[in-house]
Motif scaffolding. Sequence first.
Motif: not given
Length: 204
Positions: A88-101
């Motif tokens: 889950r943390q890995s997926h959260i990191n991905l989402l944070k990486e691709v979002t600009s906010f």
Amino acid sequence: MNPSKKKILENAFNLFLTESYSSVSMQRIQNASGVSRGAIYHHFKSKEEIFEEIVNEYLIPAFSTYSMIQEDDKSSLQNMIYASIKCRQSHINLLKEVTSFKMVDFYFFKFIFQASEHCKDFTEKVNVLSEKEFNGWRNGIQLAMRTGEIRSDIDLDYVAQSFMTIPLGLGVFSAFSNYININTKDLRTAYLRFYSLLKKTGFK
């Protein structure tokens, strides 16, 4: 993934996260991505196709942590818990990486509702993954009962369901609690407290 295609998906994802599906047009996706019209139509035929690929790329994996757990981590329930949190943390990191906010749970759950309304087969895909997730936790819990890691007098299906719904419940709570940031610290605490209860006499 092709860099141009990746750029389009990431920028479109940001738009869909913060705005309604109907307000996001191909032109807006093109403008946000900074690519030519030819480039965007080279990769995608329509907004619907972009949206569906975004759902498959960034949303669907969130419903299937068990399938990402390595076989070695399924040797005990405690190892499964830690591995699930890591996924889950890995997926959260991905989402944070691709979002600009600043990515928070509110936007993620809002996007889930949009996906359920506008993405074909979304509900079916989620149901299939949920069944796999349930069976995976159930198998792990059953093994833990047999090996004595946890008590053997618990309600197996209830406990498996709980391991699935704890992350969902925490996510919904944080989504509507003053835009709390996405993190797995609370999930880890909740999982381990629940796990400790499974080892105690008198809890069913």
